[in-house]
Design a protein around this motif. Structure first.
Motif, PDB file in Angstrom:
ATOM      1  N   ALA A 113       0.842  -1.212   0.000  1.00 19.67           N
ATOM      2  CA  ALA A 113       0.000   0.000   0.000  1.00 19.67           C
ATOM      3  C   ALA A 113       0.870   1.254   0.000  1.00 19.67           C
ATOM      4  O   ALA A 113       0.564   2.236  -0.687  1.00 19.67           O
ATOM      5  CB  ALA A 113      -0.928  -0.011   1.209  1.00 19.67           C
ATOM      6  N   ILE A 114       1.966   1.227   0.754  1.00 17.79           N
ATOM      7  CA  ILE A 114       2.855   2.396   0.779  1.00 17.79           C
ATOM      8  C   ILE A 114       3.377   2.650  -0.640  1.00 17.79           C
ATOM      9  O   ILE A 114       3.409   3.782  -1.120  1.00 17.79           O
ATOM     10  CB  ILE A 114       4.029   2.192   1.762  1.00 17.79           C
ATOM     11  N   ARG A 115       3.742   1.565  -1.332  1.00 12.12           N
ATOM     12  CA  ARG A 115       4.242   1.730  -2.711  1.00 12.12           C
ATOM     13  C   ARG A 115       3.168   2.302  -3.633  1.00 12.12           C
ATOM     14  O   ARG A 115       3.429   3.173  -4.454  1.00 12.12           O
ATOM     15  CB  ARG A 115       4.731   0.393  -3.268  1.00 12.12           C
ATOM     16  N   LEU A 116       1.936   1.809  -3.477  1.00 13.76           N
ATOM     17  CA  LEU A 116       0.848   2.282  -4.344  1.00 13.76           C
ATOM     18  C   LEU A 116       0.537   3.761  -4.102  1.00 13.76           C
ATOM     19  O   LEU A 116       0.302   4.521  -5.038  1.00 13.76           O
ATOM     20  CB  LEU A 116      -0.418   1.465  -4.085  1.00 13.76           C
ATOM     21  N   VAL A 117       0.517   4.148  -2.829  1.00 10.64           N
ATOM     22  CA  VAL A 117       0.083   5.512  -2.497  1.00 10.64           C
ATOM     23  C   VAL A 117       1.217   6.521  -2.704  1.00 10.64           C
ATOM     24  O   VAL A 117       1.012   7.607  -3.231  1.00 10.64           O
ATOM     25  CB  VAL A 117      -0.476   5.587  -1.055  1.00 10.64           C
ATOM     26  N   LEU A 118       2.430   6.148  -2.282  1.00  9.65           N
ATOM     27  CA  LEU A 118       3.518   7.138  -2.309  1.00  9.65           C
ATOM     28  C   LEU A 118       4.425   7.037  -3.535  1.00  9.65           C
ATOM     29  O   LEU A 118       5.238   7.930  -3.783  1.00  9.65           O
ATOM     30  CB  LEU A 118       4.369   7.013  -1.032  1.00  9.65           C
ATOM     31  N   ARG A 119       4.287   5.970  -4.287  1.00  7.86           N
ATOM     32  CA  ARG A 119       5.072   5.760  -5.512  1.00  7.86           C
ATOM     33  C   ARG A 119       6.552   6.059  -5.305  1.00  7.86           C
ATOM     34  O   ARG A 119       7.234   5.353  -4.600  1.00  7.86           O
ATOM     35  CB  ARG A 119       4.492   6.601  -6.658  1.00  7.86           C
ATOM     36  N   ARG A 120       7.046   7.158  -5.909  1.00  9.20           N
ATOM     37  CA  ARG A 120       8.497   7.408  -5.891  1.00  9.20           C
ATOM     38  C   ARG A 120       9.048   7.630  -4.485  1.00  9.20           C
ATOM     39  O   ARG A 120      10.218   7.376  -4.218  1.00  9.20           O
ATOM     40  CB  ARG A 120       8.841   8.607  -6.786  1.00  9.20           C
ATOM     41  N   LYS A 121       8.198   8.126  -3.595  1.00 11.81           N
ATOM     42  CA  LYS A 121       8.680   8.427  -2.247  1.00 11.81           C
ATOM     43  C   LYS A 121       8.583   7.206  -1.331  1.00 11.81           C
ATOM     44  O   LYS A 121       8.817   7.309  -0.122  1.00 11.81           O
ATOM     45  CB  LYS A 121       7.861   9.574  -1.642  1.00 11.81           C
ATOM     46  N   ALA A 122       8.234   6.051  -1.890  1.00 11.71           N
ATOM     47  CA  ALA A 122       7.903   4.890  -1.045  1.00 11.71           C
ATOM     48  C   ALA A 122       9.113   4.328  -0.303  1.00 11.71           C
ATOM     49  O   ALA A 122       8.981   3.896   0.845  1.00 11.71           O
ATOM     50  CB  ALA A 122       7.247   3.807  -1.894  1.00 11.71           C
ATOM     51  N   ASP A 123      10.276   4.344  -0.913  1.00 12.00           N
ATOM     52  CA  ASP A 123      11.429   3.690  -0.282  1.00 12.00           C
ATOM     53  C   ASP A 123      11.746   4.276   1.085  1.00 12.00           C
ATOM     54  O   ASP A 123      11.926   3.551   2.063  1.00 12.00           O
ATOM     55  CB  ASP A 123      12.661   3.792  -1.194  1.00 12.00           C
ATOM     56  N   LYS A 124      11.789   5.607   1.137  1.00 16.90           N
ATOM     57  CA  LYS A 124      12.083   6.265   2.417  1.00 16.90           C
ATOM     58  C   LYS A 124      10.996   5.953   3.443  1.00 16.90           C
ATOM     59  O   LYS A 124      11.278   5.743   4.617  1.00 16.90           O
ATOM     60  CB  LYS A 124      12.173   7.785   2.221  1.00 16.90           C
ATOM     61  N   ALA A 125       9.749   5.939   2.973  1.00 12.62           N
ATOM     62  CA  ALA A 125       8.632   5.684   3.889  1.00 12.62           C
ATOM     63  C   ALA A 125       8.706   4.264   4.432  1.00 12.62           C
ATOM     64  O   ALA A 125       8.458   4.029   5.621  1.00 12.62           O
ATOM     65  CB  ALA A 125       7.303   5.928   3.174  1.00 12.62           C
ATOM     66  N   ILE A 126       9.048   3.313   3.578  1.00 10.25           N
ATOM     67  CA  ILE A 126       9.125   1.923   4.034  1.00 10.25           C
ATOM     68  C   ILE A 126      10.281   1.759   5.024  1.00 10.25           C
ATOM     69  O   ILE A 126      10.140   1.070   6.044  1.00 10.25           O
ATOM     70  CB  ILE A 126       9.255   0.966   2.828  1.00 10.25           C
ATOM     71  N   ALA A 127      11.388   2.444   4.762  1.00 12.78           N
ATOM     72  CA  ALA A 127      12.510   2.399   5.711  1.00 12.78           C
ATOM     73  C   ALA A 127      12.066   2.932   7.071  1.00 12.78           C
ATOM     74  O   ALA A 127      12.384   2.352   8.122  1.00 12.78           O
ATOM     75  CB  ALA A 127      13.687   3.201   5.163  1.00 12.78           C
ATOM     76  N   ALA A 128      11.301   4.026   7.055  1.00 12.01           N
ATOM     77  CA  ALA A 128      10.821   4.622   8.305  1.00 12.01           C
ATOM     78  C   ALA A 128       9.832   3.687   8.994  1.00 12.01           C
ATOM     79  O   ALA A 128       9.870   3.510  10.223  1.00 12.01           O
ATOM     80  CB  ALA A 128      10.174   5.980   8.030  1.00 12.01           C
ATOM     81  N   TYR A 129       8.949   3.086   8.208  1.00 14.99           N
ATOM     82  CA  TYR A 129       7.965   2.138   8.748  1.00 14.99           C
ATOM     83  C   TYR A 129       8.686   0.983   9.448  1.00 14.99           C
ATOM     84  O   TYR A 129       8.325   0.582  10.554  1.00 14.99           O
ATOM     85  CB  TYR A 129       7.092   1.644   7.588  1.00 14.99           C
ATOM     86  N   LYS A 130       9.745   0.485   8.824  1.00  9.37           N
ATOM     87  CA  LYS A 130      10.491  -0.635   9.420  1.00  9.37           C
ATOM     88  C   LYS A 130      11.242  -0.180  10.668  1.00  9.37           C
ATOM     89  O   LYS A 130      11.330  -0.908  11.653  1.00  9.37           O
ATOM     90  CB  LYS A 130      11.473  -1.211   8.398  1.00  9.37           C
ATOM     91  N   ARG A 131      11.777   1.031  10.614  1.00  8.75           N
ATOM     92  CA  ARG A 131      12.488   1.589  11.771  1.00  8.75           C
ATOM     93  C   ARG A 131      11.533   1.698  12.956  1.00  8.75           C
ATOM     94  O   ARG A 131      11.889   1.364  14.093  1.00  8.75           O
ATOM     95  CB  ARG A 131      13.050   2.961  11.388  1.00  8.75           C
ATOM     96  N   GLY A 132      10.317   2.144  12.684  1.00 11.78           N
ATOM     97  CA  GLY A 132       9.325   2.319  13.751  1.00 11.78           C
ATOM     98  C   GLY A 132       9.067   1.033  14.518  1.00 11.78           C
ATOM     99  O   GLY A 132       8.886   1.040  15.737  1.00 11.78           O
ATOM    100  N   ALA A 133       9.066  -0.072  13.794  1.00 12.96           N
ATOM    101  CA  ALA A 133       8.772  -1.357  14.429  1.00 12.96           C
ATOM    102  C   ALA A 133       9.849  -1.755  15.431  1.00 12.96           C
ATOM    103  O   ALA A 133       9.604  -2.569  16.331  1.00 12.96           O
ATOM    104  CB  ALA A 133       8.630  -2.427  13.351  1.00 12.96           C
ATOM    105  N   THR A 134      11.040  -1.177  15.300  1.00 10.78           N
ATOM    106  CA  THR A 134      12.139  -1.567  16.196  1.00 10.78           C
ATOM    107  C   THR A 134      12.216  -0.679  17.430  1.00 10.78           C
ATOM    108  O   THR A 134      13.050  -0.916  18.304  1.00 10.78           O
ATOM    109  CB  THR A 134      13.489  -1.469  15.460  1.00 10.78           C
ATOM    110  N   LEU A 135      11.402   0.358  17.481  1.00 13.73           N
ATOM    111  CA  LEU A 135      11.560   1.340  18.572  1.00 13.73           C
ATOM    112  C   LEU A 135      10.759   0.957  19.820  1.00 13.73           C
ATOM    113  O   LEU A 135       9.744   0.312  19.717  1.00 13.73           O
ATOM    114  CB  LEU A 135      11.132   2.730  18.083  1.00 13.73           C
TER     115      LEU A 135
END
Lengths: 610, 193
Positions: free
Chosen positions: B171-193
């Motif tokens: 869904a992040i890829r579909l909605v954010l397209r080109r900006k998705a990589d940074k968002a997914i990195a942040a999403y994964k980072r959040g899970a570790t906090l």
């Protein structure tokens, strides 16, 4: 038929529905919560490989309405979109449109805003159905908004009348999963021919005759509600609920959650006008009590009470007038406390409010700063000179630090209401502030009046070259549309001059001292003066790239907060009570720098370390 | 996944609350579920209070959330999280970025921003599941300030996996397209906090 499931906002679903129905001409004027319909259509026609309909924003709702009416007379399916007050602007052609009728389908989308969240009045546009003698349909969620858009065209063509589709914010702005079907090519079958009885309103005897025909046509709508499945009855309990629109889903949810579905019988109305009298009367006969759940006015409640009275039915009907709060948007909790006969418990928390500020670097900040200091330099206190406001982002000048505007009434009213003050004999100078799009929409006629009557007035047209508040739709100064259409850009200055205004100054709101001087000089001069405060919307400017930003030299800054208190710019923040600039927010307008008494604010390249 | 899952997102216009709600709605649809979102926003595009509601389930009726009934509250800003207090019950998981955004009244010196302890106290009176995540600071550390919303989503997801994880990334890829990589990195980072 090809189906696919998409995630769509209600307004996007309406755009998809219009393309599925083969809309050929679509127009409108932006207004929350309606704007995304045309925005979406524009994006879809720019990206899809379909034969393109005409889709463009118009200068105001009335013009948009007449374009669509003309298109539908010509045989093209048309869609016109607006918010509730927009229909007031379009009400003149609306009221004649039942008399003219249409050849191809015409759908009038009007988006009401219970709450209100973003609208000047809590207007209930359902009344327009009665007034204009046109059918009104109301969907309850994005999927239904998609279906009703298509049905609206079928109904419109069946009776050869425009159809009003009324929505509310909770339909327009709800996102959900929506099944959509394939788009059709624009539907256009040339059909326009001379027909004085339908198209000319200058012969009174014909108007009277046509009135009768219109009423007869309306009488034929009720059986069509059945054909198009616009109304349905659910459940079998002894207590009736009548509802339409988004609240239908609140009712179902509350009953399901509390296991009460068995107790109630629900009449869900998709056709609001003309009221399907037979269906409603049959429903009323089968229940002893009826609760009407509806947004804003007790519209259905009043109609049902009249119907029950006429049919001599022994049924108790209650709704918005006694059971629910009389104002504001209904919540699930409101519906639950009525259906469960519980006392609503108030959930009020007293918290500091957060009004939306003008954006970082907004040119309106510069305009209000210039007005404030210019008025002061001319010898008046701030708050002594009435500043008549208008509708747009600049209305946010009502908040600190400016608290500038005295009125915000209706599109274009700043100039004409200011004129009213002066002709009444108001002894002090009066200022009107209006945005460029609002000026083109309705301010233009007000300015003609003020110029012609030679009124002593300072008019400030804040030209940010876009319709900013609703999401940057085009003004008549755009050269190219999202659709790719080449357009002829107008010049605001030439238009104002062409209207007969003679004292016109084009000023840059980012040049504080010059702007102050312009205001000081003009405010006491006799006659009509116009300042065109010209600077692109900061959000758009930011998209094209910010080269310079401001920074605060901590050695020089005394933390006097003059920058914050003068500009109110949200790029300025207080960290541990010390002022600082959020670099990623700053657009480098330098307004704060120009008012810093200690020269502590400087310019640097974005990203440069200081 | 439970019968129905409801999330309130509370923040300030421009913090990415609406994007976040669109991503969750898209992920729900990709997972074959019914979804409805609603929003309450002020007059302008940015800077005012914004609340979004998301409900996911087999057959979701309305986009609104009943009092005390939210499963999760994503607080992009502490004062705005407290503004959503009516939706919080003992079951609510609150994921909060505690960094304040001052109001215009605070900036011009008309009133003080509430004490952060008082705001947290109000939230803790209603639920004991309060998770503090310095999302904006973490996002800045990732050089992706707009991704604070994704960090909070990642944290929520690590507590309550209310949808299949791969659907959120899709869904992040579909909605954010080109900006998705940074968002997914942040999403994964959040899970570790």
């Amino acid at each position: 038929m090809h189906h696919s499931k998409l995630v769509l906002m209600g307004n996007e679903a309406i755009a998809y529905g219009a393309l599925t129905a083969g809309v050929a001409v679509a127009s409108g004027y932006p207004g929350t919560p309606s704007s995304e319909v045309l925005d979406t259509l524009l994006e879809l026609i720019a990206s899809e490989e379909v034969s393109r309909p005409y889709v463009e924003w118009a200068v105001n709702e009335r013009v948009a309405f007449e374009i669509c009416l003309g298109a539908s007379l010509a045989g093209a399916r048309s869609l016109v979109t607006m918010k509730g007050p927009g229909l007031n602007v379009a009400s003149d052609p609306l009221l004649s449109s039942a008399y003219s009728g249409v050849e191809a389908g015409m759908l009038i989308l009007v988006a009401d805003d219970p709450g209100p969240h973003t609208t000047q009045t809590e207007q209930d546009s359902r009344w327009y159905g009665e007034l204009a003698k046109l059918p009104v349909i109301e969907p309850s969620d994005p999927q239904e908004a998609y279906e009703y858009t298509i049905v609206g065209y079928e109904l419109s063509e069946e009776i050869k009348m425009p159809v009003i589709m009324r929505t509310t914010t909770r339909v327009n702005h709800t996102v959900s999963d929506v099944e959509v079907r394939e788009f059709k090519d624009p539907s256009y079958t040339p059909s326009f021919s001379k027909n004085p009885k339908r198209y000319i309103r200058a012969v009174m005897a014909l108007n009277r005759e046509r009135h009768g025909e219109v009423l007869e046509t309306l009488d034929s709508v009720e059986p069509l509600a059945e054909k198009f499945r616009l109304c349905r009855v659910e459940g079998s309990g002894e207590v009736g609920i009548v509802c339409s629109g988004a609240v239908y889903n609140y009712v179902l949810e509350v009953l399901e959650k509390n296991g009460l579905l068995y107790k109630y019988k629900i009449l869900k109305l998709g056709l609001i006008h003309p009221l399907p009298r037979k269906t409603v009367a049959e429903f009323l006969k089968e229940v002893s009590n009826v609760i009407v759940v509806e947004e804003i006015d007790p519209y259905l409640e009043i109609k049902l009470k009249a119907l029950a009275h006429d049919a001599e039915l022994d049924v108790k009907i209650a709704g918005r007038q006694e059971l629910f709060p009389r104002v504001g948007e209904l919540t699930l909790d409101d519906v639950e406390s009525v259906l469960l006969s519980e006392k609503p418990n108030s959930h009020k928390v007293n918290l500091p409010s957060r009004p939306p500020p003008l954006c970082p670097g907004c040119p309106h900040i510069g305009t209000y700063m210039g007005l404030r200091m210019g008025i002061s330099r001319a010898g008046y206190r701030w708050g002594e000179i009435p500043i008549m406001g208008d509708i747009g982002c600049y209305a946010l000048g009502l908040n600190p630090p400016f608290e500038a505007i005295w009125t915000e009434h209706s599109m274009g009213a700043s100039i004409s209401m200011a004129m009213g003050l002066k002709v009444a004999g108001y002894p002090k100078p009066v200022v009107a502030v209006i945005g460029d799009s609002t000026f083109y929409h309705s301010g233009i006629t007000s300015l003609i009046e003020a110029v012609h009557k030679n009124v002593d007035l300072l008019v400030v047209i804040m030209d940010n070259s876009t319709v900013a508040m609703t999401g940057h739709q085009p003004t008549p100064e755009y050269e190219e549309s999202v659709s790719g259409r080449r357009m002829k850009p107008l010049s605001l200055e030439k238009v104002v001059r062409g209207l007969g205004a003679e004292k016109i100054v084009v000023a840059d709101p980012y040049k504080y001292k010059d702007f102050v001087e312009t205001v000081r000089e003009l405010i006491n001069q006799p006659g009509l003066k116009v300042i065109i405060s010209k600077r692109a919307c900061a959000i758009l400017a930011k998209k094209t790239g910010v080269g310079q930003v401001c920074w605060i030299d901590p050695e020089k800054c005394t933390n006097c907060l003059a920058c914050v208190k003068t500009t109110g710019c949200p790029a300025l923040t207080l960290l541990e009570k010390r002022v600082d600039i959020i670099e990623s927010e700053c657009v480098g307008c330098t307004l704060c720098m120009q008012v810093c008494p200690y020269n502590a604010i400087l310019v640097k390249k974005r990203g440069e370390v200081k | 996944m439970m019968n129905e899952y409801s999330i309130v997102i509370a923040g300030v216009g421009g913090q990415g609350g609406l994007t976040l709600s669109r991503i969750i709605a898209t992920a729900a649809t990709l997972s074959g579920l019914s979804v409805k979102t609603g929003e309450t926003l002020g007059m302008a595009q940015r800077g005012g209070s914004v609340q979004s509601y998301i409900k996911i389930g087999k057959k979701v009726r309305s986009p609104l959330i009943r009092k005390d009934s939210a499963d999760a509250l994503i607080g992009l800003e502490p004062l705005e999280a407290v503004r959503a207090l009516r939706y919080i019950g003992p079951q609510t998981k609150i994921i909060l970025d505690p960094e304040p955004v001052p109001t215009i009244f605070n900036l011009v010196g008309r009133e003080d921003y509430p004490k952060i302890e008082d705001l947290l106290g109000k939230l803790m009176e209603k639920t004991r599941h309060l998770y503090i995540v310095q999302a904006r600071r973490e996002a800045e550390a990732l050089n992706s300030r707009p991704s604070a919303n994704m960090i909070l989503l990642g944290k929520l997801f690590s507590i309550n996996a209310f949808l299949p994880s791969d659907k959120i990334e899709e869904a992040i890829r579909l909605v954010l397209r080109r900006k998705a990589d940074k968002a997914i990195a942040a999403y994964k980072r959040g899970a570790t906090l």
